[in-house]
Design an enzyme around this catalytic site. Structure first.
Site, PDB file in Angstrom:
ATOM      1  N   GLU A  15       9.045  13.728 -55.689  1.00 20.67           N
ATOM      2  CA  GLU A  15       9.408  13.252 -54.355  1.00 20.67           C
ATOM      3  C   GLU A  15       8.364  12.299 -53.767  1.00 20.67           C
ATOM      4  O   GLU A  15       8.292  12.123 -52.550  1.00 20.67           O
ATOM      5  CB  GLU A  15       9.625  14.448 -53.425  1.00 20.67           C
ATOM      6  CG  GLU A  15      10.714  15.382 -53.914  1.00 20.67           C
ATOM      7  CD  GLU A  15      10.807  16.649 -53.084  1.00 20.67           C
ATOM      8  OE1 GLU A  15      11.303  16.557 -51.949  1.00 20.67           O
ATOM      9  OE2 GLU A  15      10.384  17.710 -53.552  1.00 20.67           O
ATOM     10  N   TYR A 211      18.617  10.341 -49.972  1.00 22.53           N
ATOM     11  CA  TYR A 211      17.642   9.313 -49.603  1.00 22.53           C
ATOM     12  C   TYR A 211      18.129   7.879 -49.796  1.00 22.53           C
ATOM     13  O   TYR A 211      17.358   6.948 -49.675  1.00 22.53           O
ATOM     14  CB  TYR A 211      16.345   9.537 -50.388  1.00 22.53           C
ATOM     15  CG  TYR A 211      15.719  10.864 -50.050  1.00 22.53           C
ATOM     16  CD1 TYR A 211      15.256  11.124 -48.756  1.00 22.53           C
ATOM     17  CD2 TYR A 211      15.607  11.871 -50.989  1.00 22.53           C
ATOM     18  CE1 TYR A 211      14.702  12.345 -48.420  1.00 22.53           C
ATOM     19  CE2 TYR A 211      15.052  13.105 -50.665  1.00 22.53           C
ATOM     20  CZ  TYR A 211      14.600  13.322 -49.377  1.00 22.53           C
ATOM     21  OH  TYR A 211      14.050  14.526 -49.054  1.00 22.53           O
ATOM     22  N   ARG A 250      13.196  23.320 -42.414  1.00 23.09           N
ATOM     23  CA  ARG A 250      14.631  23.006 -42.449  1.00 23.09           C
ATOM     24  C   ARG A 250      15.315  23.974 -43.397  1.00 23.09           C
ATOM     25  O   ARG A 250      14.901  24.114 -44.552  1.00 23.09           O
ATOM     26  CB  ARG A 250      14.860  21.566 -42.915  1.00 23.09           C
ATOM     27  CG  ARG A 250      16.271  21.058 -42.602  1.00 23.09           C
ATOM     28  CD  ARG A 250      16.582  19.750 -43.293  1.00 23.09           C
ATOM     29  NE  ARG A 250      16.804  19.957 -44.715  1.00 23.09           N
ATOM     30  CZ  ARG A 250      16.075  19.406 -45.680  1.00 23.09           C
ATOM     31  NH1 ARG A 250      15.056  18.611 -45.378  1.00 23.09           N
ATOM     32  NH2 ARG A 250      16.358  19.646 -46.942  1.00 23.09           N
ATOM     33  N   GLU A 268      17.989  27.618 -49.155  1.00 19.39           N
ATOM     34  CA  GLU A 268      16.530  27.507 -49.240  1.00 19.39           C
ATOM     35  C   GLU A 268      15.960  27.100 -47.897  1.00 19.39           C
ATOM     36  O   GLU A 268      16.675  26.614 -47.014  1.00 19.39           O
ATOM     37  CB  GLU A 268      16.114  26.499 -50.311  1.00 19.39           C
ATOM     38  CG  GLU A 268      16.550  25.072 -50.056  1.00 19.39           C
ATOM     39  CD  GLU A 268      16.103  24.127 -51.170  1.00 19.39           C
ATOM     40  OE1 GLU A 268      14.930  24.203 -51.563  1.00 19.39           O
ATOM     41  OE2 GLU A 268      16.923  23.320 -51.613  1.00 19.39           O
ATOM     42  N   GLY A 274      11.636  16.300 -44.817  1.00 13.00           N
ATOM     43  CA  GLY A 274      11.444  14.854 -44.783  1.00 13.00           C
ATOM     44  C   GLY A 274      11.336  14.315 -43.365  1.00 13.00           C
ATOM     45  O   GLY A 274      11.913  14.850 -42.422  1.00 13.00           O
TER      46      GLY A 274
END
Length: 313
Positions: A15, A211, A250, A268, A274
């Site tokens: 990432e 993304y 989140r 999760e 982000g």
């Protein structure tokens, strides 16, 4: 109060590029607020660079390993540095999907069942009835997720030459596939910001869909029954609390809309969500009237308060 903030970004995880986008946005927001910023693209010399910078606070904008798994948190703890987001123990648990289940399910948090399988075993037979999902145990942003369907999209059983995460990871978490809709709830300083529904224009909500501009429609607030929205927010806040998260987190959900609230499952909890222009936490904050810069400042304020309390404990 003006601070010297080191923004830690980049690194070498899958990432990296997203982290650089998050870090750049954060650094620019901090500068617009009058803070002095040192940008650090994390390399193996990160300890020396942090020591040289000697900041008042480190804004952790890393995603994935080692910035989200407790490694960097432990380093900063040893160095006596204040930093944003969750601490070492929370990060170790939250990035590991199996440990997260073990921490949350006994407290009544609904999560899909699942078990760890050796990747090579998938070539001999299915670990669960199809459809099921296999994913790395400790990656974020849907990296390495594969949905194995009854149609045999990877072969039946999975063919050794089929492209998938079984070639990159020796072990995978296998979970039943939950049909339905993708929901997510951001939590900031213990408060749920909202619920967003994610509708990929094709396929499922994978790394590219997250993304790449235009690949996923964000419906904020999500067009869902009030009871489901309340449940999303409640579960997200409770998971944040049980795991000991700080700053922003989140929680990602799947919701089988044919089952009402009973069809809602937490997948999760992301402890380093982000902060790019497409990211969900800034979007939910914006819906509540909070600008990107105000969101960044709120994360900074909580980190400074939390670490000050720790120091005096």
């Amino acid at each position: 109060m003006s601070l010297h903030v080191a923004v830690l970004m980049g690194g070498w995880s899958a990432e990296r590029e997203v982290s650089l986008l998050s870090g750049t946005g954060i650094a620019e927001a901090l500068e617009s607020l009058g803070h002095r910023v040192t940008r650090i693209d994390m390399g193996r010399d990160v300890a020396q660079r942090l020591a040289d910078a000697a900041p008042d606070l480190v804004f952790n904008a890393l995603h994935g390993t080692p910035g989200e798994d407790g490694s960097v948190q432990g380093l900063m703890d040893l160095m006596g540095l204040r930093y944003t987001h969750s601490g070492m123990a929370t990060s170790v648990i939250a990035i590991d999907k199996l440990l997260t289940k073990q921490a949350l399910v006994p407290h009544g948090i609904p999560m899909p069942g699942g078990r760890i399988v050796k990747s090579a075993e998938l070539f001999a037979g299915d670990p669960l009835p199809r459809p099921y999902v296999v994913k790395p145990v400790n990656e974020g942003s849907s990296v390495g997720v594969a949905i194995v369907t009854a149609e045999g999209n990877y072969g039946n059983p999975i063919l050794p030459d089929a492209t998938g995460p079984w070639h990159e990871y020796p072990e995978l978490l296998a979970e039943p596939f939950i049909r339905g809709r993708e929901l997510t709830t951001a939590v900031l300083a213990g408060r749920a910001l909202g619920v967003t529904e994610l509708q990929p224009r094709s396929g499922f909500y994978d790394y590219d869909a997250k993304y790449t501009d235009g690949m996923t429609e964000h419906l904020c607030p999500a067009p869902i029954p009030d009871a489901v929205a309340v449940a999303c927010k409640g579960i997200a806040v409770e998971a944040h609390r049980l795991l000991g998260c700080r700053g922003a987190s989140r929680s990602d959900f799947r919701w089988d809309d044919g089952q009402g609230v009973d069809g809602l499952f937490l997948l999760e909890v992301n402890t380093q969500p982000g902060m790019t222009p497409l990211s969900l936490v800034p979007e939910q904050a914006r819906h509540l009237g909070m600008s990107y810069a105000e969101l960044v400042q709120a994360i900074v304020d909580e980190a400074m308060q939390d670490r000050a309390l720790e120091h005096h404990a």
